[in-house]
Design an enzyme around this catalytic site. Sequence first.
Site, PDB file in Angstrom:
ATOM      1  N   TYR A 200      39.680  40.214  26.435  1.00  0.00           N
ATOM      2  CA  TYR A 200      39.409  40.118  27.709  1.00  0.00           C
ATOM      3  C   TYR A 200      40.397  40.819  28.418  1.00  0.00           C
ATOM      4  O   TYR A 200      39.344  41.495  29.400  1.00  0.00           O
ATOM      5  CB  TYR A 200      40.316  38.286  28.157  1.00  0.00           C
ATOM      6  CG  TYR A 200      39.570  38.152  29.894  1.00  0.00           C
ATOM      7  CD1 TYR A 200      38.714  38.280  30.047  1.00  0.00           C
ATOM      8  CD2 TYR A 200      41.640  38.286  30.461  1.00  0.00           C
ATOM      9  CE1 TYR A 200      38.248  37.643  32.064  1.00  0.00           C
ATOM     10  CE2 TYR A 200      41.055  38.051  32.041  1.00  0.00           C
ATOM     11  CZ  TYR A 200      40.050  38.013  32.200  1.00  0.00           C
ATOM     12  OH  TYR A 200      39.968  37.249  34.081  1.00  0.00           O
TER      13      TYR A 200
ATOM     14  N   SER B  76      40.208  41.622  36.835  1.00  0.00           N
ATOM     15  CA  SER B  76      40.810  41.355  36.985  1.00  0.00           C
ATOM     16  C   SER B  76      42.964  41.822  36.805  1.00  0.00           C
ATOM     17  O   SER B  76      42.320  43.193  36.611  1.00  0.00           O
ATOM     18  CB  SER B  76      40.765  40.378  35.457  1.00  0.00           C
ATOM     19  OG  SER B  76      41.988  39.640  35.295  1.00  0.00           O
TER      20      SER B  76
END
Length: 256
Positions: free
Chosen positions: A155, A142
Amino acid sequence: MSLHTLPTVFITGATSGFGQAAARRFGHQGYQLVLTGRRLERLNALADELTPHCKVHVAQLDVRDAEQVRSVIEALPTSYQNVEVLINNAGLALGASPADKASLDDWHTMIDTNVTGLVNVTHSLIPMLLKQPKATIINLASIASNWCYPGAHVYGASKAFVAQFSRNLRSDFAGTGVRVTSLEPGLSESEFSLVRFNGDQDKYNQIYDGTNPLQPEDIADIMFWVAEQPSHININSLEVMPTSQAWDNFKVVKQQ
């Protein structure tokens, strides 16, 4: 080329989002597919949709369970053991609150899925991948693996692991024919964000209001392009954002 001689793509988290789009992209090109995920009814529906275009093997799988991962891979039919592409897509974000308000259970779930799950699948499939003259591991990281933002805490850290793990694998596999790519999407519209906000449709809508985010099909096209590169080319990492997203200034706040 006969369908029986085409290589196999192994996809985790194929029940929605990037994984589902990747299954359609590779499947429509005739690649054999091993589709895995926790929601068996979705896997079966996707397999029914794609069987006119390719051969599909479905396996219900929770990547967090190392023994289940081993069992699923060991039980692959012989004709599906020529795994040339591994798409480590299974992953999630939970919550966007500051760290002091975050749930420890959510933190553990993200680590167990994004880190441990990816490691479980990769370790079990390495022997099959090494047998192929050309193989590609695509790990879904990501932009959060490279850029910090409030509420990303575990995350972002878990996706930073994915990016660094990809680079380290690349070092181990130099000269073997196994390529490794860290694919790092930015703002993307999929069920991922609905899961992050525990099904809150209003919060989901607010994220995308007035934007033109990446779609799962965009990421699937990139995955296909990465896998189809000539065998002497490795795409080390690829960060992609929609044009409606960019970097901003560093945050400066007054001391309290």
